[in-house]
Design a protein around this motif. Structure first.
Motif, PDB file in Angstrom:
ATOM      1  N   PHE B 159       0.695  -0.858   0.108  1.00 25.94           N
ATOM      2  CA  PHE B 159       0.337   0.009  -0.761  1.00 25.94           C
ATOM      3  C   PHE B 159       0.559   1.744   0.175  1.00 25.94           C
ATOM      4  O   PHE B 159       0.696   2.168  -1.241  1.00 25.94           O
ATOM      5  N   ILE B 160       1.972   1.445   0.734  1.00 28.52           N
ATOM      6  CA  ILE B 160       2.616   2.510   1.238  1.00 28.52           C
ATOM      7  C   ILE B 160       3.437   2.936  -0.466  1.00 28.52           C
ATOM      8  O   ILE B 160       4.217   4.178  -0.918  1.00 28.52           O
ATOM      9  N   LEU B 161       3.894   2.069  -1.022  1.00 26.71           N
ATOM     10  CA  LEU B 161       4.898   1.468  -2.126  1.00 26.71           C
ATOM     11  C   LEU B 161       3.844   2.738  -3.135  1.00 26.71           C
ATOM     12  O   LEU B 161       4.282   3.065  -4.267  1.00 26.71           O
ATOM     13  N   ALA B 162       2.629   1.850  -3.342  1.00 26.43           N
ATOM     14  CA  ALA B 162       1.741   2.567  -4.138  1.00 26.43           C
ATOM     15  C   ALA B 162       1.734   3.484  -4.189  1.00 26.43           C
ATOM     16  O   ALA B 162       0.800   4.409  -5.080  1.00 26.43           O
ATOM     17  N   TRP B 163       1.269   3.925  -2.740  1.00 25.77           N
ATOM     18  CA  TRP B 163       1.042   5.883  -2.395  1.00 25.77           C
ATOM     19  C   TRP B 163       2.319   6.381  -2.942  1.00 25.77           C
ATOM     20  O   TRP B 163       2.289   7.314  -3.879  1.00 25.77           O
ATOM     21  N   GLY B 164       3.130   6.248  -3.000  1.00 24.54           N
ATOM     22  CA  GLY B 164       4.979   6.510  -3.291  1.00 24.54           C
ATOM     23  C   GLY B 164       4.810   6.351  -4.767  1.00 24.54           C
ATOM     24  O   GLY B 164       5.271   7.707  -5.181  1.00 24.54           O
ATOM     25  N   GLY B 165       4.630   5.853  -5.527  1.00 22.83           N
ATOM     26  CA  GLY B 165       4.231   5.556  -6.686  1.00 22.83           C
ATOM     27  C   GLY B 165       3.575   6.132  -7.634  1.00 22.83           C
ATOM     28  O   GLY B 165       3.949   6.859  -9.040  1.00 22.83           O
ATOM     29  N   ILE B 166       2.514   5.900  -6.546  1.00 23.10           N
ATOM     30  CA  ILE B 166       1.081   6.882  -7.902  1.00 23.10           C
ATOM     31  C   ILE B 166       1.247   7.870  -8.224  1.00 23.10           C
ATOM     32  O   ILE B 166       0.586   8.349  -9.225  1.00 23.10           O
ATOM     33  N   PHE B 167       2.175   8.951  -7.626  1.00 28.59           N
ATOM     34  CA  PHE B 167       1.384  10.555  -7.646  1.00 28.59           C
ATOM     35  C   PHE B 167       2.671  10.860  -8.699  1.00 28.59           C
ATOM     36  O   PHE B 167       2.427  12.159  -9.632  1.00 28.59           O
ATOM     37  N   PRO B 168       3.834  10.627  -8.824  1.00 22.62           N
ATOM     38  CA  PRO B 168       4.809  10.967 -10.309  1.00 22.62           C
ATOM     39  C   PRO B 168       4.198  10.283 -11.407  1.00 22.62           C
ATOM     40  O   PRO B 168       3.824  10.677 -12.319  1.00 22.62           O
ATOM     41  N   VAL B 169       3.533   9.075 -11.311  1.00 25.82           N
ATOM     42  CA  VAL B 169       2.652   8.632 -12.435  1.00 25.82           C
ATOM     43  C   VAL B 169       1.180   9.024 -13.153  1.00 25.82           C
ATOM     44  O   VAL B 169       0.773   9.664 -13.893  1.00 25.82           O
ATOM     45  N   ILE B 170       0.317  10.191 -11.811  1.00 23.86           N
ATOM     46  CA  ILE B 170      -0.582  11.172 -12.137  1.00 23.86           C
ATOM     47  C   ILE B 170      -0.155  12.286 -12.304  1.00 23.86           C
ATOM     48  O   ILE B 170      -0.277  12.633 -14.014  1.00 23.86           O
ATOM     49  N   LEU B 171       1.332  12.327 -11.810  1.00 20.95           N
ATOM     50  CA  LEU B 171       1.484  14.085 -12.664  1.00 20.95           C
ATOM     51  C   LEU B 171       1.349  13.662 -13.996  1.00 20.95           C
ATOM     52  O   LEU B 171       1.241  14.804 -14.677  1.00 20.95           O
ATOM     53  N   GLU B 172       2.546  13.092 -14.265  1.00 19.63           N
ATOM     54  CA  GLU B 172       3.849  12.733 -15.340  1.00 19.63           C
ATOM     55  C   GLU B 172       2.895  12.751 -16.313  1.00 19.63           C
ATOM     56  O   GLU B 172       3.144  13.419 -17.503  1.00 19.63           O
TER      57      GLU B 172
END
Lengths: 250, 288
Positions: B159-172
């Protein structure tokens, strides 16, 4: 008749909220199969008019009557999709309207033959010269055999010789497909060479100052006296156009 | 390079590449030499002892599993977290890029959540998810008491890995979609393309380089997050855990071996993705 405009107007608002007219009122009729050149200096609203005709923008008042049918559009700088090769670019309008498979491929191939780019069909736009890019754009605009083809200064960025070649190519392609064409340009010679009828537009708001069919026979020669005479007459009209915003005030 | 056969050209190119890379190795070699010289007089183990640990990657260390096992556990956690981040983040960023309304709707929550360190969520996620692993979620209870990598896949960690990874993906992804030149969209429209067709054949390919850049950033972030997370309570496996445990037992040779592996994998991730992405990043070159 394929197209008619009645008292068409378009306004823009500046930052202070004051609206000013960019276009109109414009009244215009275009016959089916006619090759019409919209001639005018930069900023007179000819592109806006073309965008309204294509549905990219809406007029603020007035009426457009347009026979339903396919539309082709060629942009100033080609606007080819850089991630697609030449063939995919040409197939795009077919695929977008649901024509796929071998029919799509063969129709694109046919058009690429006509514009002489068949052997470059796998190249990407950045690998082509400016003239070849615009030929691709022409093929893309004509591949659906549109009833109405709109072109926005398609050859403005090319050198004179390449421009002349493409003008001849465009004229023969459109004659072959009997397409109604509206061609926007600021180049008087180009307009006199291509058009069945020339509509000259003036500035602010964009309006029609001269609307006249050309009585020049085909094939046209840029060196004939008839051609030069018509050219001079339109140059005269151009000289008389004054852009109020571009005059110096002391 | 006239008059050369293709094979000669390849060797020549290789030679050139080596000549270019060579200066970069001077400092690391120098550090190794200095390290070797000074390790004798301090408590720091010499490079040869660290190499001794690295050269037996399958050997059990400090009874917490081998280097292979612990690296594998960390990697599989990261891959799963990233997979979820990409799976959810890409469409979300895409819609945010394409729809002004959706962007406004989600703007406050993304702006608030984005700067929040995933590590800050670790205690909360332990409270919520306990140490539930994927074996329990999928009802594979017979695996629970065997040494199985699935037992180490705690939901809270993923869960925290997905949290860490999702924002760069969303924003870019969002930036990529918003940055698509308007003329391409208009060209597609006047040539008869509908909304969905434009999404799939214009917006998506045109923003692919940015989307990929987001994935690269996410991979880097996730690798940093997992190491930190494994050093905190909530797990007893992973390369970060081994690192922390070697500290408690003052086994500096194991600790340095872990550090080396973490750096190496970080390098492989970023270089590997860069090479894989070059195929798509060429789009950038084409557009210019």
């Amino acid at each position: 008749m394929s197209l008619s405009l009645t008292r068409l107007e378009k306004f823009y608002k500046d930052q202070s909220g004051k609206s000013f007219g960019v276009l109109g009122p414009i009244d215009l009729r275009v016959e089916t199969g006619e090759f019409l050149c919209l001639l005018g200096p930069t900023g007179c609203g000819k592109t806006t008019l073309l965008r309204i005709l294509s549905g990219l923008e809406k007029p603020d008042s007035g009426e457009i009557f347009l026979l339903p049918g396919r539309l082709g559009y060629v942009f100033q700088q080609g606007a080819l999709f850089p991630w697609m090769n030449v063939e995919s670019n040409v197939m795009f309008p077919l695929k977008a309207t649901g024509i796929t498979g071998s029919e799509c491929r063969s129709r694109a191939g046919e058009l690429l033959n006509l514009v002489g780019l068949h052997e470059f069909r796998k190249s990407f736009p950045h690998e082509l010269s400016g003239g070849m890019q615009q030929r691709t754009a022409l093929a893309r605009g004509l591949v659906t055999e549109p009833e109405l083809l709109l072109l926005d200064e398609p050859f403005a960025s090319l050198d004179t010789r390449t421009g002349i070649n493409l003008q001849e190519m465009l004229r023969s392609l459109c004659g072959r497909l009997s397409t109604t064409v509206i061609f926007v340009t600021h180049n008087i010679e180009e307009a006199v060479y291509l058009a069945d009828r020339i509509v000259v537009m003036g500035h602010r708001p964009g309006r029609i100052v001269r609307n006249e069919p050309l009585n020049l026979e085909w094939p046209r020669s840029r060196l004939s006296s008839g051609f030069t005479e018509v050219l001079l007459s339109f140059r005269q009209t151009f000289e008389e156009l004054v852009d109020p915003s571009a005059t110096l005030s002391f | 390079m006239d008059g050369m056969s293709p094979s000669e050209r390849v060797t020549e190119n290789l030679r050139r590449k080596i000549r270019k890379l060579l200066p970069g190795f001077i400092l690391p070699v120098l550090i190794l030499v200095l390290w070797h010289i000074f390790s004798g007089s301090t408590m720091l183990p010499g490079p040869e002892r660290v190499f001794g640990v690295l050269s037996h990657p399958a050997r059990d260390l400090l009874s917490c599993g081998s280097l292979f096992w612990n690296t594998g556990v960390s990697l599989i956690r990261v891959v799963l977290g990233l997979f979820i981040a990409i799976l959810l983040g890409t469409p979300m960023g895409f819609i945010m890029g394409a729809s002004e309304r959706f962007r406004r709707f989600t703007s406050v929550i993304t702006e608030l959540a984005r700067p929040l360190s995933p590590i800050a969520l670790l205690p909360l996620s332990i409270i919520i998810f306990k140490d539930t692993s994927f074996t329990e979620v999928f009802g594979l209870t017979e695996l629970k008491y065997t040494k199985n990598i699935l037992n180490e896949l705690q939901i809270g960690m993923v869960f925290i890995l997905a949290w860490g990874g999702i924002f760069p993906v969303i924003l870019e992804t969002m930036h990529g979609v918003r940055g698509v030149r308007k003329v391409y969209i208009e060209a597609a429209r006047v040539l008869g393309a509908g909304r969905l067709f434009i999404f799939r054949h214009v917006l998506f390919p045109a923003s692919l380089p940015d989307i990929f850049a987001g994935y690269r950033m996410a991979v880097g972030r996730c690798w940093m997050v997992i190491i930190a997370a494994e050093m905190l309570p909530g797990t007893n496996s992973g390369i970060g855990y081994l690192l922390r445990y070697s500290y408690q037992l003052s086994r500096l040779d194991v600790m340095l071996a872990c550090i080396f592996i973490i750096a190496l994998i970080g390098l492989v991730f970023s270089r590997g993705l860069e090479l894989a992405g070059e195929k798509w990043l060429l789009l950038r070159v084409r557009e210019r």
